[in-house]
Design an enzyme around this catalytic site. Structure first.
Site, PDB file in Angstrom:
ATOM      1  CG  ASP A 348       4.289 -24.167 -15.476  1.00 30.78           C
ATOM      2  OD1 ASP A 348       3.988 -22.958 -15.475  1.00 30.78           O
ATOM      3  OD2 ASP A 348       3.452 -25.078 -15.643  1.00 30.78           O
ATOM      4  CB  CYS A 394       1.937  -5.392 -20.106  1.00 31.19           C
ATOM      5  SG  CYS A 394       1.549  -7.162 -20.070  1.00 31.19           S
TER       6      CYS A 394
END
Length: 438
Positions: A348, A394
Protein backbone atom coordinates in the site's frame (compact mmCIF):
# COMPACT_ATOMS: atom_id res chain seq x y z
CA UNK A 1 -27.79 21.49 13.98
CA UNK A 2 -27.94 22.42 10.30
CA UNK A 3 -25.12 24.60 9.02
CA UNK A 4 -25.97 27.93 7.51
CA UNK A 5 -24.75 28.41 3.96
CA UNK A 6 -22.41 31.34 3.47
CA UNK A 7 -23.93 33.90 1.08
CA UNK A 8 -20.53 34.24 -0.60
CA UNK A 9 -20.83 30.76 -2.09
CA UNK A 10 -24.24 31.24 -3.62
CA UNK A 11 -24.31 31.64 -7.40
CA UNK A 12 -27.16 32.03 -9.80
CA UNK A 13 -27.25 28.88 -11.93
CA UNK A 14 -28.38 28.85 -15.55
CA UNK A 15 -28.89 32.58 -15.90
CA UNK A 16 -29.66 33.37 -19.55
CA UNK A 17 -28.20 36.81 -20.03
CA UNK A 18 -28.29 38.99 -23.14
CA UNK A 19 -26.16 38.19 -26.17
CA UNK A 20 -23.04 40.35 -25.88
CA UNK A 21 -19.84 40.92 -27.82
CA UNK A 22 -16.54 39.67 -26.36
CA UNK A 23 -12.88 39.77 -27.40
CA UNK A 24 -11.25 36.46 -26.43
CA UNK A 25 -7.84 36.87 -24.79
CA UNK A 26 -6.86 33.32 -23.86
CA UNK A 27 -7.95 29.72 -23.53
CA UNK A 28 -8.15 27.27 -20.63
CA UNK A 29 -6.80 23.71 -20.77
CA UNK A 30 -10.46 22.66 -21.10
CA UNK A 31 -10.67 24.66 -24.35
CA UNK A 32 -12.87 27.44 -23.02
CA UNK A 33 -12.13 30.90 -24.35
CA UNK A 34 -11.21 33.50 -21.71
CA UNK A 35 -12.66 37.00 -22.14
CA UNK A 36 -13.37 40.02 -19.95
CA UNK A 37 -16.38 42.27 -19.97
CA UNK A 38 -16.48 45.26 -17.62
CA UNK A 39 -13.53 43.73 -15.77
CA UNK A 40 -15.22 40.38 -15.11
CA UNK A 41 -13.84 37.12 -16.53
CA UNK A 42 -16.12 35.08 -18.77
CA UNK A 43 -15.38 31.55 -19.94
CA UNK A 44 -16.88 30.86 -23.37
CA UNK A 45 -17.27 27.30 -24.60
CA UNK A 46 -15.93 26.98 -28.17
CA UNK A 47 -14.25 30.41 -28.44
CA UNK A 48 -10.56 30.76 -29.33
CA UNK A 49 -7.89 33.37 -28.45
CA UNK A 50 -7.87 36.42 -30.73
CA UNK A 51 -11.48 35.99 -31.80
CA UNK A 52 -14.30 38.52 -31.56
CA UNK A 53 -17.47 36.64 -30.73
CA UNK A 54 -20.97 37.05 -29.40
CA UNK A 55 -21.92 34.87 -26.47
CA UNK A 56 -24.64 34.46 -23.87
CA UNK A 57 -24.05 33.96 -20.16
CA UNK A 58 -25.71 30.78 -18.85
CA UNK A 59 -24.21 30.78 -15.36
CA UNK A 60 -23.24 33.88 -13.38
CA UNK A 61 -20.90 33.81 -10.41
CA UNK A 62 -19.24 36.36 -8.15
CA UNK A 63 -15.78 35.94 -9.72
CA UNK A 64 -16.57 34.75 -13.25
CA UNK A 65 -19.35 33.90 -15.67
CA UNK A 66 -19.81 30.95 -17.98
CA UNK A 67 -21.21 31.54 -21.45
CA UNK A 68 -22.10 29.71 -24.63
CA UNK A 69 -20.88 30.80 -28.04
CA UNK A 70 -23.54 32.52 -30.13
CA UNK A 71 -21.59 33.60 -33.24
CA UNK A 72 -18.03 34.26 -34.42
CA UNK A 73 -17.52 37.79 -35.73
CA UNK A 74 -13.79 37.47 -36.43
CA UNK A 75 -12.35 33.91 -36.40
CA UNK A 76 -8.89 32.93 -35.23
CA UNK A 77 -6.26 32.04 -37.82
CA UNK A 78 -5.85 28.79 -35.89
CA UNK A 79 -9.49 27.71 -36.05
CA UNK A 80 -10.12 24.54 -38.06
CA UNK A 81 -13.17 22.47 -38.88
CA UNK A 82 -13.54 19.59 -36.37
CA UNK A 83 -12.87 16.21 -37.97
CA UNK A 84 -15.67 14.57 -35.96
CA UNK A 85 -19.34 15.28 -36.72
CA UNK A 86 -20.19 14.75 -33.05
CA UNK A 87 -17.66 17.26 -31.70
CA UNK A 88 -20.16 19.97 -30.76
CA UNK A 89 -22.12 17.70 -28.40
CA UNK A 90 -19.83 14.79 -27.42
CA UNK A 91 -17.83 15.26 -24.23
CA UNK A 92 -14.93 13.08 -25.33
CA UNK A 93 -12.92 15.77 -27.16
CA UNK A 94 -12.59 19.50 -26.51
CA UNK A 95 -9.88 20.80 -28.88
CA UNK A 96 -10.80 19.64 -32.39
CA UNK A 97 -11.55 23.21 -33.53
CA UNK A 98 -7.92 24.25 -32.88
CA UNK A 99 -4.82 23.28 -34.88
CA UNK A 100 -2.60 20.59 -33.39
CA UNK A 101 0.27 23.05 -32.85
CA UNK A 102 -1.92 25.52 -30.96
CA UNK A 103 -3.45 22.73 -28.90
CA UNK A 104 0.02 21.85 -27.66
CA UNK A 105 0.86 25.52 -27.06
CA UNK A 106 -2.34 26.02 -25.03
CA UNK A 107 -1.58 22.97 -22.90
CA UNK A 108 2.01 24.13 -22.41
CA UNK A 109 0.90 27.57 -21.21
CA UNK A 110 -1.52 25.97 -18.77
CA UNK A 111 1.07 23.48 -17.49
CA UNK A 112 3.63 26.25 -16.96
CA UNK A 113 1.05 28.04 -14.82
CA UNK A 114 0.41 24.92 -12.78
CA UNK A 115 4.13 24.32 -12.14
CA UNK A 116 5.18 27.97 -11.76
CA UNK A 117 6.34 27.49 -8.14
CA UNK A 118 8.87 24.76 -9.00
CA UNK A 119 9.74 25.39 -12.66
CA UNK A 120 11.20 28.78 -13.54
CA UNK A 121 13.82 28.56 -16.27
CA UNK A 122 13.46 25.09 -17.81
CA UNK A 123 12.00 24.75 -21.27
CA UNK A 124 9.15 22.27 -21.48
CA UNK A 125 10.13 19.45 -23.83
CA UNK A 126 7.12 18.35 -25.90
CA UNK A 127 6.52 14.69 -26.68
CA UNK A 128 3.80 13.92 -29.21
CA UNK A 129 2.67 11.61 -31.99
CA UNK A 130 -0.39 11.41 -34.29
CA UNK A 131 -3.42 13.47 -33.23
CA UNK A 132 -6.17 11.03 -34.30
CA UNK A 133 -6.65 7.25 -34.53
CA UNK A 134 -4.41 6.69 -31.51
CA UNK A 135 -6.69 5.39 -28.76
CA UNK A 136 -6.46 1.63 -28.27
CA UNK A 137 -8.91 1.46 -25.39
CA UNK A 138 -12.31 3.01 -24.73
CA UNK A 139 -15.24 2.63 -22.37
CA UNK A 140 -18.50 2.97 -24.27
CA UNK A 141 -21.69 4.06 -22.50
CA UNK A 142 -24.95 2.44 -23.56
CA UNK A 143 -28.57 3.14 -22.76
CA UNK A 144 -31.87 1.86 -24.06
CA UNK A 145 -35.06 3.88 -23.68
CA UNK A 146 -38.37 2.99 -25.32
CA UNK A 147 -36.57 0.56 -27.60
CA UNK A 148 -34.05 3.14 -28.84
CA UNK A 149 -30.38 2.32 -28.20
CA UNK A 150 -27.92 5.16 -27.48
CA UNK A 151 -24.28 4.09 -27.65
CA UNK A 152 -21.34 6.44 -27.30
CA UNK A 153 -19.94 8.86 -24.71
CA UNK A 154 -21.30 11.35 -22.19
CA UNK A 155 -22.18 14.76 -23.60
CA UNK A 156 -20.39 18.04 -22.91
CA UNK A 157 -21.21 19.09 -19.32
CA UNK A 158 -23.94 16.46 -19.29
CA UNK A 159 -24.67 12.96 -18.04
CA UNK A 160 -26.71 12.22 -21.18
CA UNK A 161 -25.26 9.70 -23.62
CA UNK A 162 -24.41 11.06 -27.06
CA UNK A 163 -25.04 8.30 -29.57
CA UNK A 164 -22.20 8.36 -32.09
CA UNK A 165 -21.52 6.67 -35.42
CA UNK A 166 -17.74 6.96 -35.28
CA UNK A 167 -14.92 8.14 -33.02
CA UNK A 168 -11.92 9.60 -34.83
CA UNK A 169 -9.50 9.15 -31.92
CA UNK A 170 -10.04 5.38 -31.81
CA UNK A 171 -7.65 3.21 -33.79
CA UNK A 172 -9.14 2.17 -37.16
CA UNK A 173 -9.69 -1.47 -36.06
CA UNK A 174 -11.59 -0.27 -32.98
CA UNK A 175 -13.68 2.09 -35.10
CA UNK A 176 -14.63 -0.84 -37.32
CA UNK A 177 -15.50 -3.00 -34.30
CA UNK A 178 -17.53 -0.17 -32.77
CA UNK A 179 -19.66 0.17 -35.91
CA UNK A 180 -20.23 -3.58 -36.19
CA UNK A 181 -21.09 -3.81 -32.50
CA UNK A 182 -23.55 -0.93 -32.65
CA UNK A 183 -25.34 -2.43 -35.64
CA UNK A 184 -25.59 -5.78 -33.85
CA UNK A 185 -26.94 -4.21 -30.64
CA UNK A 186 -29.59 -1.96 -32.20
CA UNK A 187 -32.24 -4.68 -32.33
CA UNK A 188 -30.83 -7.03 -29.70
CA UNK A 189 -32.08 -7.71 -26.18
CA UNK A 190 -28.51 -7.59 -24.81
CA UNK A 191 -28.54 -3.77 -25.09
CA UNK A 192 -30.95 -3.50 -22.17
CA UNK A 193 -28.83 -5.75 -19.96
CA UNK A 194 -25.54 -3.85 -20.23
CA UNK A 195 -23.93 -1.29 -17.94
CA UNK A 196 -21.13 -0.36 -20.33
CA UNK A 197 -18.82 -1.82 -22.97
CA UNK A 198 -15.03 -1.82 -23.05
CA UNK A 199 -13.18 -1.89 -26.39
CA UNK A 200 -9.52 -2.85 -26.50
CA UNK A 201 -6.82 -3.34 -29.13
CA UNK A 202 -3.37 -4.72 -28.39
CA UNK A 203 -0.81 -7.02 -29.95
CA UNK A 204 -3.17 -9.96 -29.43
CA UNK A 205 -5.92 -8.29 -31.46
CA UNK A 206 -9.35 -6.81 -30.67
CA UNK A 207 -11.48 -7.55 -27.63
CA UNK A 208 -14.90 -6.46 -26.37
CA UNK A 209 -15.93 -6.67 -22.73
CA UNK A 210 -19.60 -6.58 -21.75
CA UNK A 211 -20.24 -5.23 -18.24
CA UNK A 212 -23.57 -6.81 -17.33
CA UNK A 213 -26.23 -5.29 -15.11
CA UNK A 214 -28.36 -8.40 -15.40
CA UNK A 215 -27.77 -12.09 -16.06
CA UNK A 216 -27.97 -13.34 -19.65
CA UNK A 217 -29.09 -16.70 -20.97
CA UNK A 218 -26.67 -19.22 -22.42
CA UNK A 219 -28.51 -18.94 -25.74
CA UNK A 220 -27.87 -15.18 -25.89
CA UNK A 221 -24.23 -15.65 -24.93
CA UNK A 222 -23.74 -18.25 -27.64
CA UNK A 223 -25.24 -15.90 -30.23
CA UNK A 224 -22.79 -13.16 -29.26
CA UNK A 225 -19.86 -15.55 -29.23
CA UNK A 226 -20.79 -16.33 -32.85
CA UNK A 227 -20.76 -12.60 -33.65
CA UNK A 228 -17.34 -12.27 -31.98
CA UNK A 229 -15.94 -15.21 -33.94
CA UNK A 230 -17.23 -13.76 -37.22
CA UNK A 231 -15.68 -10.36 -36.45
CA UNK A 232 -12.46 -11.93 -35.13
CA UNK A 233 -13.00 -10.40 -31.70
CA UNK A 234 -12.31 -11.91 -28.28
CA UNK A 235 -15.34 -11.53 -26.00
CA UNK A 236 -15.27 -11.10 -22.22
CA UNK A 237 -18.23 -11.05 -19.82
CA UNK A 238 -18.25 -9.27 -16.45
CA UNK A 239 -21.03 -10.69 -14.32
CA UNK A 240 -23.49 -8.42 -12.45
CA UNK A 241 -21.98 -7.13 -9.16
CA UNK A 242 -18.58 -8.67 -10.02
CA UNK A 243 -15.59 -6.33 -9.61
CA UNK A 244 -13.78 -7.85 -12.57
CA UNK A 245 -14.37 -10.29 -15.41
CA UNK A 246 -13.15 -13.83 -14.85
CA UNK A 247 -10.47 -14.52 -17.43
CA UNK A 248 -8.55 -17.76 -17.98
CA UNK A 249 -4.78 -17.69 -18.48
CA UNK A 250 -5.03 -18.45 -22.19
CA UNK A 251 -7.42 -15.50 -22.70
CA UNK A 252 -5.22 -12.93 -20.97
CA UNK A 253 -4.21 -9.97 -23.14
CA UNK A 254 -0.69 -8.88 -24.08
CA UNK A 255 1.08 -5.98 -25.77
CA UNK A 256 4.62 -5.51 -27.04
CA UNK A 257 6.93 -2.78 -25.81
CA UNK A 258 10.38 -2.43 -27.30
CA UNK A 259 10.75 -6.16 -27.90
CA UNK A 260 9.20 -7.10 -24.55
CA UNK A 261 5.87 -8.92 -24.22
CA UNK A 262 3.63 -7.84 -21.33
CA UNK A 263 0.63 -9.95 -20.34
CA UNK A 264 -2.27 -8.38 -18.46
CA UNK A 265 -5.93 -8.82 -17.54
CA UNK A 266 -8.20 -6.97 -20.04
CA UNK A 267 -9.30 -4.62 -17.24
CA UNK A 268 -5.83 -3.90 -15.87
CA UNK A 269 -4.51 -0.39 -16.44
CA UNK A 270 -2.42 0.17 -19.56
CA UNK A 271 -1.66 3.39 -21.41
CA UNK A 272 -4.31 3.92 -24.09
CA UNK A 273 -1.87 5.47 -26.59
CA UNK A 274 0.53 2.72 -27.67
CA UNK A 275 2.87 4.92 -29.73
CA UNK A 276 3.14 7.53 -26.98
CA UNK A 277 3.66 4.84 -24.36
CA UNK A 278 6.72 3.59 -26.25
CA UNK A 279 8.05 7.15 -26.61
CA UNK A 280 7.43 7.84 -22.92
CA UNK A 281 9.30 4.73 -21.77
CA UNK A 282 12.19 5.50 -24.14
CA UNK A 283 12.37 9.06 -22.79
CA UNK A 284 12.36 7.82 -19.20
CA UNK A 285 15.33 5.55 -19.90
CA UNK A 286 17.14 8.39 -21.69
CA UNK A 287 16.56 10.90 -18.90
CA UNK A 288 17.60 8.55 -16.09
CA UNK A 289 20.85 7.59 -17.91
CA UNK A 290 20.86 4.19 -16.24
CA UNK A 291 23.96 2.06 -15.79
CA UNK A 292 24.81 -1.29 -14.22
CA UNK A 293 25.33 0.38 -10.83
CA UNK A 294 21.78 1.73 -10.58
CA UNK A 295 19.14 0.18 -8.35
CA UNK A 296 15.76 1.61 -9.38
CA UNK A 297 12.53 1.70 -7.38
CA UNK A 298 9.47 1.77 -9.66
CA UNK A 299 6.38 2.85 -7.70
CA UNK A 300 2.83 2.19 -8.96
CA UNK A 301 4.47 -0.22 -11.39
CA UNK A 302 1.37 -2.02 -12.71
CA UNK A 303 2.29 -5.07 -14.79
CA UNK A 304 5.82 -3.77 -15.44
CA UNK A 305 5.37 -1.14 -18.16
CA UNK A 306 8.40 0.81 -16.88
CA UNK A 307 10.03 -1.83 -14.68
CA UNK A 308 10.88 -4.34 -17.41
CA UNK A 309 12.43 -1.85 -19.88
CA UNK A 310 14.37 -0.21 -17.02
CA UNK A 311 15.70 -3.62 -15.95
CA UNK A 312 17.39 -3.95 -19.34
CA UNK A 313 19.66 -1.01 -18.42
CA UNK A 314 20.01 -1.08 -14.60
CA UNK A 315 21.63 -3.40 -12.08
CA UNK A 316 18.26 -4.08 -10.47
CA UNK A 317 14.68 -2.80 -10.48
CA UNK A 318 12.16 -3.17 -7.65
CA UNK A 319 8.55 -2.62 -8.67
CA UNK A 320 5.84 -1.82 -6.12
CA UNK A 321 2.10 -2.03 -6.81
CA UNK A 322 -0.93 -2.19 -4.51
CA UNK A 323 -2.93 -4.72 -6.56
CA UNK A 324 -1.66 -8.23 -5.83
CA UNK A 325 -3.01 -9.59 -9.14
CA UNK A 326 -0.99 -7.04 -11.11
CA UNK A 327 2.12 -7.81 -9.05
CA UNK A 328 1.75 -11.48 -9.95
CA UNK A 329 1.29 -10.56 -13.63
CA UNK A 330 4.44 -8.40 -13.46
CA UNK A 331 6.44 -11.28 -11.96
CA UNK A 332 5.30 -13.60 -14.72
CA UNK A 333 6.12 -10.96 -17.33
CA UNK A 334 9.67 -10.68 -15.98
CA UNK A 335 10.06 -14.45 -16.11
CA UNK A 336 8.67 -14.72 -19.67
CA UNK A 337 11.07 -12.03 -20.86
CA UNK A 338 14.10 -13.60 -19.20
CA UNK A 339 14.71 -10.74 -16.75
CA UNK A 340 16.04 -11.98 -13.41
CA UNK A 341 17.18 -8.58 -12.09
CA UNK A 342 13.69 -7.27 -11.34
CA UNK A 343 11.52 -8.02 -8.29
CA UNK A 344 7.94 -7.03 -7.55
CA UNK A 345 6.29 -6.27 -4.23
CA UNK A 346 2.64 -5.81 -3.29
CA UNK A 347 2.33 -2.84 -0.91
CA UNK A 348 0.00 0.00 0.00
CA UNK A 349 1.78 3.12 -1.22
CA UNK A 350 -0.21 5.37 1.09
CA UNK A 351 1.70 3.83 4.02
CA UNK A 352 5.30 4.41 5.19
CA UNK A 353 8.01 2.41 3.45
CA UNK A 354 9.38 -0.74 5.05
CA UNK A 355 12.97 -0.58 6.29
CA UNK A 356 13.89 -3.27 3.79
CA UNK A 357 13.51 -0.83 0.90
CA UNK A 358 15.59 1.84 2.63
CA UNK A 359 18.45 -0.66 2.96
CA UNK A 360 18.41 -1.57 -0.75
CA UNK A 361 20.75 1.34 -1.64
CA UNK A 362 18.29 2.62 -4.22
CA UNK A 363 19.86 5.23 -6.50
CA UNK A 364 16.84 6.31 -8.59
CA UNK A 365 13.06 6.32 -8.20
CA UNK A 366 10.38 6.33 -10.90
CA UNK A 367 6.78 6.91 -9.90
CA UNK A 368 3.65 6.97 -12.03
CA UNK A 369 0.79 7.47 -9.53
CA UNK A 370 -2.95 7.83 -10.15
CA UNK A 371 -4.59 11.27 -10.26
CA UNK A 372 -4.43 11.67 -6.47
CA UNK A 373 -0.64 11.79 -6.67
CA UNK A 374 1.87 10.27 -4.24
CA UNK A 375 1.95 12.74 -1.35
CA UNK A 376 1.56 10.06 1.35
CA UNK A 377 4.67 8.27 0.10
CA UNK A 378 6.94 11.30 -0.36
CA UNK A 379 8.43 11.09 3.13
CA UNK A 380 9.41 7.51 2.38
CA UNK A 381 11.14 8.64 -0.81
CA UNK A 382 13.02 11.29 1.17
CA UNK A 383 14.22 8.57 3.58
CA UNK A 384 15.40 6.44 0.66
CA UNK A 385 17.30 9.53 -0.62
CA UNK A 386 17.66 8.61 -4.31
CA UNK A 387 19.96 10.65 -6.53
CA UNK A 388 17.14 11.21 -9.03
CA UNK A 389 13.35 11.02 -9.04
CA UNK A 390 11.42 10.65 -12.29
CA UNK A 391 7.77 11.60 -11.73
CA UNK A 392 5.19 10.71 -14.40
CA UNK A 393 1.86 12.41 -13.77
CA UNK A 394 -1.64 12.49 -15.25
CA UNK A 395 -2.69 15.35 -12.93
CA UNK A 396 -0.64 18.56 -13.03
CA UNK A 397 -2.13 19.96 -9.83
CA UNK A 398 -1.04 17.00 -7.67
CA UNK A 399 2.32 16.92 -9.47
CA UNK A 400 2.81 20.60 -8.57
CA UNK A 401 1.96 19.87 -4.93
CA UNK A 402 4.28 16.86 -4.71
CA UNK A 403 7.13 18.54 -6.61
CA UNK A 404 6.94 21.59 -4.35
CA UNK A 405 7.35 19.30 -1.35
CA UNK A 406 10.32 17.47 -2.91
CA UNK A 407 12.02 20.76 -3.80
CA UNK A 408 11.59 21.93 -0.21
CA UNK A 409 13.27 18.68 0.92
CA UNK A 410 16.40 19.18 -1.15
CA UNK A 411 15.62 18.32 -4.78
CA UNK A 412 15.69 20.53 -7.84
CA UNK A 413 13.81 20.19 -11.12
CA UNK A 414 16.10 19.33 -14.05
CA UNK A 415 13.72 18.63 -16.93
CA UNK A 416 9.98 18.74 -17.68
CA UNK A 417 8.16 17.21 -20.62
CA UNK A 418 4.56 17.77 -21.65
CA UNK A 419 3.51 14.44 -23.17
CA UNK A 420 0.49 14.80 -25.45
CA UNK A 421 -0.90 11.37 -24.62
CA UNK A 422 -4.49 12.36 -25.44
CA UNK A 423 -4.63 14.76 -28.42
CA UNK A 424 -7.94 16.59 -29.05
CA UNK A 425 -8.79 16.33 -25.33
CA UNK A 426 -7.99 18.51 -22.31
CA UNK A 427 -5.93 15.84 -20.57
CA UNK A 428 -2.23 16.49 -20.00
CA UNK A 429 0.46 13.97 -19.09
CA UNK A 430 3.74 15.24 -17.63
CA UNK A 431 7.20 13.83 -16.98
CA UNK A 432 9.47 15.61 -14.49
CA UNK A 433 13.04 14.76 -13.54
CA UNK A 434 14.28 15.93 -10.13
CA UNK A 435 17.80 15.59 -8.77
CA UNK A 436 19.08 15.69 -5.21
CA UNK A 437 21.08 18.81 -4.45
CA UNK A 438 24.67 18.24 -3.40
Amino acid sequence: MRRRTSPRRITKPHVMGPVQTYHVEGITHEAKGVARLDGKVTFIEGALPGESVTAQVIKAGRRFDEAVLHSIIEPSDYRVDPVCPHFSICGGCSFQHLTDERQLAAKTDWLQGQLRKVVTTQNFEPLSDVSTQYRRRARIAIDQKKGVVAMGFRGKSSSDIVSIDQCVVLTPPLQKTFQSLKNALLQNELAGLLGHIELLEDTKGISVLFRLNFDVTDVLKEAWESWAQKDQVTLYWQAPKASKAEVSLEKMRHYELGGLKLNYHPQDFIQVNAAMNQKMVTQAIDWLMLNNQDIVLDLFCGVGNFSLPLAQHAQKVIGVEVQASMVEAARQNAQRNGLDNVAFVAADLTQPVENGLINKQITKVLLDPPRAGAFEFLDSIIKIAPIQILYVSCNASTLARDAEYLVAKGYRVLRVSLMDMFPQTSHVETMMLLQKKK
